[in-house]
Design an enzyme around this catalytic site. Structure first.
Site, PDB file in Angstrom:
ATOM      1  CG  ASN A 254      -1.818   1.149   1.320  1.00  0.00           C
ATOM      2  OD1 ASN A 254      -1.424   2.284   1.129  1.00  0.00           O
ATOM      3  ND2 ASN A 254      -3.075   0.878   1.654  1.00  0.00           N
TER       4      ASN A 254
ATOM      5  CE  LYS B  36      -2.557  -0.157   5.551  1.00  0.00           C
ATOM      6  NZ  LYS B  36      -2.787  -1.584   5.817  1.00  0.00           N
TER       7      LYS B  36
ATOM      8  CG  ASP C  32      -4.614  -6.920   8.431  1.00  0.00           C
ATOM      9  OD1 ASP C  32      -4.371  -6.797   7.220  1.00  0.00           O
ATOM     10  OD2 ASP C  32      -5.620  -7.491   8.880  1.00  0.00           O
ATOM     11  CB  SER C  33      -7.390  -3.224   9.511  1.00  0.00           C
ATOM     12  OG  SER C  33      -8.575  -2.469   9.470  1.00  0.00           O
TER      13      SER C  33
END
Length: 79
Positions: A17, A20, A76-77
């Site tokens: 990503n 991120k 994660d998330s």
């Protein structure tokens, strides 16, 4: 679980990503830490097979660390 001290000056962020990665690079740039991504190292995105955010983050970090030989950070998330 195996842990080690971070003293290499380089870290792999186990993400594909770009947003991120940009956020994490911004946090570490003034610390003198070279930030590499899973994409930079040609690592494939692993299947997230765990049943929790923590489990998936650990899975991604362990795979990236093993493949690169570097300390890895994953989430994660969201962080």
């Amino acid at each position: 679980m195996q842990t080690r001290l971070f003293n290499e000056g380089r870290i792999v962020i186990a993400t594909h990503n770009p947003g991120k990665l940009r956020e994490i690079r911004a946090l570490l740039v003034d610390k003198g830490i070279e930030v590499l991504s899973a994409v930079d190292l040609g690592l494939k995105e692993p299947r997230e097979t765990e049943d929790s955010f923590t489990g998936n983050a650990l899975l991604k970090a362990r795979i990236a660390s093993k493949a690169s030989g570097l300390v890895a950070l994953a989430d994660d998330s969201g962080l």
